[in-house]
Design a protein around this motif. Structure first.
Motif, PDB file in Angstrom:
ATOM      1  N   THR A  98      32.898 -64.138  -8.129  1.00  0.00           N
ATOM      2  CA  THR A  98      34.231 -64.681  -8.430  1.00  0.00           C
ATOM      3  C   THR A  98      34.319 -66.193  -8.316  1.00  0.00           C
ATOM      4  OG1 THR A  98      34.933 -64.448  -6.128  1.00  0.00           O
ATOM      5  CG2 THR A  98      35.276 -62.554  -7.585  1.00  0.00           C
ATOM      6  N   ASP A  99      33.314 -66.825  -7.697  1.00  0.00           N
ATOM      7  CA  ASP A  99      33.313 -68.272  -7.454  1.00  0.00           C
ATOM      8  C   ASP A  99      34.418 -68.693  -6.474  1.00  0.00           C
ATOM      9  OD1 ASP A  99      31.819 -70.596  -7.946  1.00  0.00           O
ATOM     10  OD2 ASP A  99      33.378 -71.396  -9.252  1.00  0.00           O
ATOM     11  N   LEU A 100      34.963 -67.720  -5.739  1.00  0.00           N
ATOM     12  CA  LEU A 100      35.890 -68.031  -4.651  1.00  0.00           C
ATOM     13  C   LEU A 100      35.068 -68.282  -3.385  1.00  0.00           C
ATOM     14  CD1 LEU A 100      38.612 -65.271  -5.189  1.00  0.00           C
ATOM     15  CD2 LEU A 100      38.717 -67.662  -5.925  1.00  0.00           C
ATOM     16  N   GLY A 103      39.656 -66.677  -0.605  1.00  0.00           N
ATOM     17  CA  GLY A 103      38.333 -66.104  -0.417  1.00  0.00           C
ATOM     18  C   GLY A 103      38.289 -64.647  -0.812  1.00  0.00           C
ATOM     19  N   ARG A 104      37.106 -64.205  -1.172  1.00  0.00           N
ATOM     20  CA  ARG A 104      36.882 -62.774  -1.424  1.00  0.00           C
ATOM     21  C   ARG A 104      36.370 -62.167  -0.118  1.00  0.00           C
ATOM     22  NH1 ARG A 104      32.333 -60.009  -5.334  1.00  0.00           N
ATOM     23  NH2 ARG A 104      33.131 -57.860  -5.249  1.00  0.00           N
ATOM     24  N   LEU A 105      37.143 -61.253   0.442  1.00  0.00           N
ATOM     25  CA  LEU A 105      36.830 -60.707   1.767  1.00  0.00           C
ATOM     26  C   LEU A 105      36.021 -59.420   1.697  1.00  0.00           C
ATOM     27  CD1 LEU A 105      40.246 -61.339   3.560  1.00  0.00           C
ATOM     28  CD2 LEU A 105      38.281 -62.853   3.300  1.00  0.00           C
ATOM     29  N   GLY A 106      36.055 -58.749   0.578  1.00  0.00           N
ATOM     30  CA  GLY A 106      35.316 -57.510   0.404  1.00  0.00           C
ATOM     31  C   GLY A 106      35.205 -57.198  -1.064  1.00  0.00           C
ATOM     32  N   GLY A 107      34.876 -55.969  -1.402  1.00  0.00           N
ATOM     33  CA  GLY A 107      34.693 -55.608  -2.803  1.00  0.00           C
ATOM     34  C   GLY A 107      35.875 -55.975  -3.677  1.00  0.00           C
ATOM     35  N   ASP A 108      37.076 -55.454  -3.346  1.00  0.00           N
ATOM     36  CA  ASP A 108      38.276 -55.749  -4.139  1.00  0.00           C
ATOM     37  C   ASP A 108      39.388 -56.311  -3.260  1.00  0.00           C
ATOM     38  OD1 ASP A 108      38.899 -53.506  -2.705  1.00  0.00           O
ATOM     39  OD2 ASP A 108      39.321 -52.222  -4.437  1.00  0.00           O
ATOM     40  N   GLU A 109      39.003 -56.945  -2.162  1.00  0.00           N
ATOM     41  CA  GLU A 109      39.969 -57.503  -1.210  1.00  0.00           C
ATOM     42  C   GLU A 109      39.835 -59.026  -1.153  1.00  0.00           C
ATOM     43  OE1 GLU A 109      39.109 -55.474   2.414  1.00  0.00           O
ATOM     44  OE2 GLU A 109      40.073 -53.612   1.775  1.00  0.00           O
ATOM     45  N   PHE A 110      40.985 -59.685  -1.101  1.00  0.00           N
ATOM     46  CA  PHE A 110      41.024 -61.143  -1.144  1.00  0.00           C
ATOM     47  C   PHE A 110      41.967 -61.660  -0.060  1.00  0.00           C
ATOM     48  CE2 PHE A 110      39.985 -59.472  -5.249  1.00  0.00           C
ATOM     49  CZ  PHE A 110      39.007 -60.312  -5.752  1.00  0.00           C
TER      50      PHE A 110
END
Length: 227
Positions: A76-78, A146-153
């Protein structure tokens, strides 16, 4: 007698001339050889310097790539989870010390499993990247996403009231509904669940990210009940 002396003098002059000419050419060749050797040494040093510079540049590129990978989510480049948590700790301590407002937003994309199962993981990745792009377009540059997990932000909003955070998040949720790139995912139940938690210096210390996650989970659970 005079002729002999003259002849002898001329002979000596010629011999000396030849001697000095030979000596000059020998000296000249020696000097040229020394110069050539030094030129070869200089060229060798230049090659070594070029090689060393190339190696240093390669190392710098690798270090930059390593540093970017350490703080950035590749898909995601986050920001990566690790970097996001470091920012959270820093912002939390700053907010507590200066009594600043701090908002933690936890977002989860609903039904990504259905997207992956029905459309494939490539489409699932496209969904994640599109979601991340919309986050960056909606929230401020100063906000840490930020991307914290698979589909979690997660989003950190420093020096921001909860009302402001809710307003921006509401705009984001509205943008999701209007974004055409998400149309193919809507029949599979695509949406997003959000939890927002505020830092309060008067409350006991707590894990705000976990609290925001719990708030998000309540929203998701209520959605499931309605469905």
């Amino acid at each position: 007698m005079h002729n002999i002396d003259l002849f002898t003098t001329i002979t000596i002059v010629i011999v000396l001339g030849i001697f000095f000419a030979v000596l000059f050419y020998a000296y000249r060749n020696t000097v040229l050889n020394i110069i050539k050797e030094h030129q070869n040494e200089i060229k060798s040093l230049e090659k070594k310097c070029d090689a060393a510079e190339k190696k240093a540049n390669d190392m710098e590129r690798r270090m930059n790539a390593w540093e970017k990978n350490a703080i950035t989510d590749e898909l995601t480049d986050l920001h990566s989870r690790k970097f996001f948590l470091e920012c959270y700790r820093h912002n939390f301590l700053t907010a507590r010390r200066k009594k600043h407002d701090l908002q933690i937003i936890y977002l989860d994309i609903d039904n990504t499993k259905l997207v992956n199962d029905n459309l494939g993981h490539k489409k699932g990745d496209e969904l994640l990247k599109g979601f991340a792009e919309l986050l960056k377009r909606t929230y401020r540059e100063s906000d840490i996403i930020g991307r914290l997990g698979g589909d979690e932000f997660g989003i950190l909003m420093s020096e921001t009231t909860k009302k402001q955070a809710e307003e921006v998040t509401k705009r984001f949720l509205m943008a999701i509904k209007k974004e055409q790139k998400f149309d193919e995912f809507r029949p599979l139940g695509f949406s997003a669940s959000v939890g927002i938690v505020s830092f309060d210096s008067n409350e006991p210390e707590k894990d705000l990210i976990h609290a925001a996650d719990l708030e998000m989970y309540k929203i998701k659970k209520n959605k499931a009940r309605v469905q």
